[in-house]
Motif scaffolding. Structure first.
Motif, PDB file in Angstrom:
ATOM      1  N   ASP A  55       0.860  -1.190   0.000  1.00 36.52           N
ATOM      2  CA  ASP A  55       0.000   0.000   0.000  1.00 36.52           C
ATOM      3  C   ASP A  55       0.893   1.236   0.000  1.00 36.52           C
ATOM      4  O   ASP A  55       1.326   1.719   1.048  1.00 36.52           O
ATOM      5  CB  ASP A  55      -0.916  -0.025   1.223  1.00 36.52           C
ATOM      6  CG  ASP A  55      -1.911   1.138   1.215  1.00 36.52           C
ATOM      7  OD1 ASP A  55      -1.871   1.945   0.271  1.00 36.52           O
ATOM      8  OD2 ASP A  55      -2.718   1.232   2.167  1.00 36.52           O
ATOM      9  N   SER A  62      -7.378   3.790   0.872  1.00 34.68           N
ATOM     10  CA  SER A  62      -6.630   2.588   0.509  1.00 34.68           C
ATOM     11  C   SER A  62      -6.670   1.562   1.636  1.00 34.68           C
ATOM     12  O   SER A  62      -6.787   0.359   1.397  1.00 34.68           O
ATOM     13  CB  SER A  62      -5.188   2.950   0.167  1.00 34.68           C
ATOM     14  OG  SER A  62      -4.490   3.446   1.300  1.00 34.68           O
ATOM     15  N   LEU A  65      -9.969  -0.144   1.509  1.00 33.47           N
ATOM     16  CA  LEU A  65     -10.010  -1.134   0.430  1.00 33.47           C
ATOM     17  C   LEU A  65      -9.308  -2.418   0.853  1.00 33.47           C
ATOM     18  O   LEU A  65      -9.801  -3.523   0.601  1.00 33.47           O
ATOM     19  CB  LEU A  65      -9.361  -0.558  -0.827  1.00 33.47           C
ATOM     20  CG  LEU A  65      -9.247  -1.520  -2.024  1.00 33.47           C
ATOM     21  CD1 LEU A  65     -10.620  -2.000  -2.465  1.00 33.47           C
ATOM     22  CD2 LEU A  65      -8.514  -0.846  -3.178  1.00 33.47           C
ATOM     23  N   ASP A  68     -11.478  -4.343   3.203  1.00 28.69           N
ATOM     24  CA  ASP A  68     -12.581  -5.004   2.494  1.00 28.69           C
ATOM     25  C   ASP A  68     -12.092  -6.271   1.801  1.00 28.69           C
ATOM     26  O   ASP A  68     -12.795  -7.281   1.759  1.00 28.69           O
ATOM     27  CB  ASP A  68     -13.207  -4.051   1.480  1.00 28.69           C
ATOM     28  CG  ASP A  68     -14.013  -2.939   2.146  1.00 28.69           C
ATOM     29  OD1 ASP A  68     -14.393  -3.124   3.318  1.00 28.69           O
ATOM     30  OD2 ASP A  68     -14.239  -1.894   1.499  1.00 28.69           O
ATOM     31  N   ILE A 102      -1.213  -1.192  -4.415  1.00 28.72           N
ATOM     32  CA  ILE A 102      -2.010   0.036  -4.417  1.00 28.72           C
ATOM     33  C   ILE A 102      -1.057   1.199  -4.661  1.00 28.72           C
ATOM     34  O   ILE A 102      -0.145   1.436  -3.868  1.00 28.72           O
ATOM     35  CB  ILE A 102      -2.752   0.213  -3.083  1.00 28.72           C
ATOM     36  CG1 ILE A 102      -3.685  -0.971  -2.845  1.00 28.72           C
ATOM     37  CG2 ILE A 102      -3.535   1.520  -3.079  1.00 28.72           C
ATOM     38  CD1 ILE A 102      -4.428  -0.913  -1.521  1.00 28.72           C
ATOM     39  N   ARG A 110      -8.984   7.202  -7.859  1.00 29.59           N
ATOM     40  CA  ARG A 110     -10.370   6.953  -7.463  1.00 29.59           C
ATOM     41  C   ARG A 110     -11.280   8.087  -7.950  1.00 29.59           C
ATOM     42  O   ARG A 110     -12.404   7.848  -8.394  1.00 29.59           O
ATOM     43  CB  ARG A 110     -10.460   6.831  -5.943  1.00 29.59           C
ATOM     44  CG  ARG A 110     -11.831   6.410  -5.463  1.00 29.59           C
ATOM     45  CD  ARG A 110     -11.854   6.095  -4.006  1.00 29.59           C
ATOM     46  NE  ARG A 110     -11.542   7.251  -3.168  1.00 29.59           N
ATOM     47  CZ  ARG A 110     -11.843   7.336  -1.877  1.00 29.59           C
ATOM     48  NH1 ARG A 110     -12.447   6.324  -1.280  1.00 29.59           N
ATOM     49  NH2 ARG A 110     -11.530   8.400  -1.173  1.00 29.59           N
ATOM     50  N   VAL A 138     -14.704  -6.570  -5.022  1.00 31.89           N
ATOM     51  CA  VAL A 138     -14.876  -5.807  -3.775  1.00 31.89           C
ATOM     52  C   VAL A 138     -15.452  -4.434  -4.098  1.00 31.89           C
ATOM     53  O   VAL A 138     -14.909  -3.710  -4.938  1.00 31.89           O
ATOM     54  CB  VAL A 138     -13.527  -5.663  -3.038  1.00 31.89           C
ATOM     55  CG1 VAL A 138     -13.667  -4.736  -1.848  1.00 31.89           C
ATOM     56  CG2 VAL A 138     -13.034  -7.025  -2.597  1.00 31.89           C
ATOM     57  N   LEU A 140     -16.197  -0.560  -4.158  1.00 31.64           N
ATOM     58  CA  LEU A 140     -15.348   0.594  -3.880  1.00 31.64           C
ATOM     59  C   LEU A 140     -16.178   1.758  -3.352  1.00 31.64           C
ATOM     60  O   LEU A 140     -17.311   1.994  -3.796  1.00 31.64           O
ATOM     61  CB  LEU A 140     -14.623   1.040  -5.158  1.00 31.64           C
ATOM     62  CG  LEU A 140     -13.626   0.043  -5.745  1.00 31.64           C
ATOM     63  CD1 LEU A 140     -13.097   0.572  -7.055  1.00 31.64           C
ATOM     64  CD2 LEU A 140     -12.503  -0.217  -4.787  1.00 31.64           C
ATOM     65  N   ASP A 141     -15.588   2.492  -2.421  1.00 33.37           N
ATOM     66  CA  ASP A 141     -16.234   3.687  -1.890  1.00 33.37           C
ATOM     67  C   ASP A 141     -15.960   4.843  -2.839  1.00 33.37           C
ATOM     68  O   ASP A 141     -14.817   5.308  -2.970  1.00 33.37           O
ATOM     69  CB  ASP A 141     -15.685   4.002  -0.499  1.00 33.37           C
ATOM     70  CG  ASP A 141     -16.346   5.231   0.110  1.00 33.37           C
ATOM     71  OD1 ASP A 141     -17.364   5.686  -0.456  1.00 33.37           O
ATOM     72  OD2 ASP A 141     -15.840   5.710   1.138  1.00 33.37           O
ATOM     73  N   ALA A 158     -16.493  -2.652  -9.982  1.00 28.04           N
ATOM     74  CA  ALA A 158     -15.265  -2.916  -9.231  1.00 28.04           C
ATOM     75  C   ALA A 158     -14.266  -3.677 -10.071  1.00 28.04           C
ATOM     76  O   ALA A 158     -13.055  -3.498  -9.943  1.00 28.04           O
ATOM     77  CB  ALA A 158     -15.599  -3.704  -7.955  1.00 28.04           C
ATOM     78  N   ARG A 161     -12.269  -1.314 -11.877  1.00 28.35           N
ATOM     79  CA  ARG A 161     -11.469  -0.431 -11.041  1.00 28.35           C
ATOM     80  C   ARG A 161     -10.343  -1.161 -10.331  1.00 28.35           C
ATOM     81  O   ARG A 161      -9.392  -0.550  -9.872  1.00 28.35           O
ATOM     82  CB  ARG A 161     -12.375   0.237  -9.998  1.00 28.35           C
ATOM     83  CG  ARG A 161     -13.558   1.006 -10.574  1.00 28.35           C
ATOM     84  CD  ARG A 161     -13.130   2.324 -11.146  1.00 28.35           C
ATOM     85  NE  ARG A 161     -12.583   3.186 -10.127  1.00 28.35           N
ATOM     86  CZ  ARG A 161     -13.310   3.935  -9.310  1.00 28.35           C
ATOM     87  NH1 ARG A 161     -14.629   3.930  -9.396  1.00 28.35           N
ATOM     88  NH2 ARG A 161     -12.737   4.700  -8.408  1.00 28.35           N
ATOM     89  N   ILE A 162     -10.455  -2.491 -10.185  1.00 30.25           N
ATOM     90  CA  ILE A 162      -9.399  -3.303  -9.595  1.00 30.25           C
ATOM     91  C   ILE A 162      -8.982  -4.324 -10.648  1.00 30.25           C
ATOM     92  O   ILE A 162      -9.749  -5.236 -10.988  1.00 30.25           O
ATOM     93  CB  ILE A 162      -9.885  -4.016  -8.320  1.00 30.25           C
ATOM     94  CG1 ILE A 162     -10.368  -3.007  -7.289  1.00 30.25           C
ATOM     95  CG2 ILE A 162      -8.778  -4.878  -7.740  1.00 30.25           C
ATOM     96  CD1 ILE A 162     -10.940  -3.628  -6.039  1.00 30.25           C
TER      97      ILE A 162
END
Length: 371
Positions: A55, A62, A65, A68, A102, A110, A138, A140-141, A158, A161-162
């Protein structure tokens, strides 16, 4: 048909089976062993994959995430990493199956709707790849922070995004995973079988009297029994490698010398285990029965057929006692990930210790006597 004589023969066979402890163990042990292995130890719903997390952002988003992802129970952090390069090194050495990277600009990504994280997967096991895909789901916020501008492309899923990147077998071809493992399966089956009947065969053919009369020591006899079969094992290894490359285009990314050195370690380990069985068995049939008890757990618990990470911890500890478990990590690490034996030294050490222990026990058990 004389029913009295027939009954006498049946009764004689039952009494003989009762005196034969090995056969009695097979009658009871095989159903129990298969039931326990398939019902308890084998699990295709993977959880607890060894992972490391780099990270570089260190922000609240982060960290949320990461939490989660950990909440899915798909991964368990077992190593520390600071950069994607360290994650790749851990994957190459086989210390982790999944790496989470990350980037430092996580918050900006984001907001812009770009990929905010990358899941790095050891693709040598296709089942692990499938399990790792769950991490891309997962949620995402997408709530902007106080100082952030409006979100763009907030409707991206998601999975967009991932990103999930599979290394070493991006095509997810099962042959890439199976063929290196087949080297271990074939060597385990043949090497243990050959030497498990070695001493028994000498007794049954009456050659033990000649060996007793010679000045051979126990160590010389045992080592002499092992070496010829080691050459046969290398021939089998070469045959599987050639067919794997020719028919299935299986890569050899590491050193070919390391492939053969790893194979020699397994060959000698299996030969010494077969010798130990040979000192215990009283007939070739008994030795074959005992070999089956070794081969069945090896093929089911080593990670060849079923994912190692899906097994309960107590079963994993039991699997660590099997030489095939360590060889599969070695051969897949060398052939598929391009690792060297020095990087995989814990597996090398485990095979060496197993070989020394089995040979010592076989020598101690063997007696140059007929009784």
């Amino acid at each position: 048909m004389n029913w009295r004589r027939l009954w006498a023969v049946m009764l004689k066979e039952v009494r003989q089976l009762r005196r034969d402890r090995i056969t009695l163990a097979m009658i009871i042990g095989i159903p129990v062993l298969q039931l326990v292995l398939f019902g308890y130890a084998i699990n295709l719903n993977l959880r607890g994959l060894d992972a490391a997390i780099a990270d570089q952002a260190g922000s609240a988003g982060s960290r949320a995430l990461v939490m989660d992802m950990l909440a899915t129970d798909v991964i368990v952090p077992v190593r520390e990493a600071r950069t994607p390069q360290e994650l790749m090194a851990l994957l190459k050495r086989g210390e982790i199956s999944v790496g989470i990277a990350i980037p430092a600009d996580f918050e900006r990504r984001r907001i812009d709707g770009r990929a905010v994280a990358q899941v790095l997967v050891d693709g040598t096991d296709t089942v692990v790849q499938s399990a790792a895909l769950q991490l891309a789901q997962v949620p995402l916020d997408t709530t902007p922070s106080a100082n952030a501008g409006p979100l763009r492309d907030a409707g991206l899923s998601a999975a967009q995004r991932i990103s999930v990147v599979s290394f070493y077998n991006p095509e997810r071809r099962s042959a890439v995973n199976i063929v290196p493992g087949l080297i271990g399966i074939i060597l385990t089956m043949t090497m243990v079988m050959f030497t498990s009947v070695a001493i028994v065969r000498e007794r049954e053919r009456g050659n033990m009297e000649l060996l007793i009369a010679t000045p051979l020591s126990r160590s010389e006899l045992m080592v002499g029994k092992v070496l010829p079969y080691a050459l046969i094992g290398l021939v089998q290894t070469t045959l599987v490698l050639l067919l794997g490359i020719w028919l299935f285009q299986v890569p050899i990314r590491g050193s070919l010398l390391d492939v053969y050195l790893a194979s020699i370690l397994l060959i000698v380990a299996n030969l010494t285990m077969g010798l130990l069985i040979s000192t215990k068995a009283r007939s070739q049939f008994q030795s074959m029965q005992m070999t089956f008890f070794v081969f069945l757990p090896s093929i089911l618990l080593s990670g060849f057929m079923f994912p190692f990470a899906g097994m309960p911890k107590i079963v994993q500890w039991l699997a660590e006692l099997l030489p095939l478990t360590h060889f599969l990590r070695l051969i897949r690490g060398v052939m598929l990930r391009g690792a060297g034996l020095f990087e995989l030294w814990p597996e090398v050490l485990a095979l060496v210790v197993f070989t020394v222990a089995m040979m010592a026990l076989a020598i101690l058990r063997f007696r140059k006597r007929l009784d």
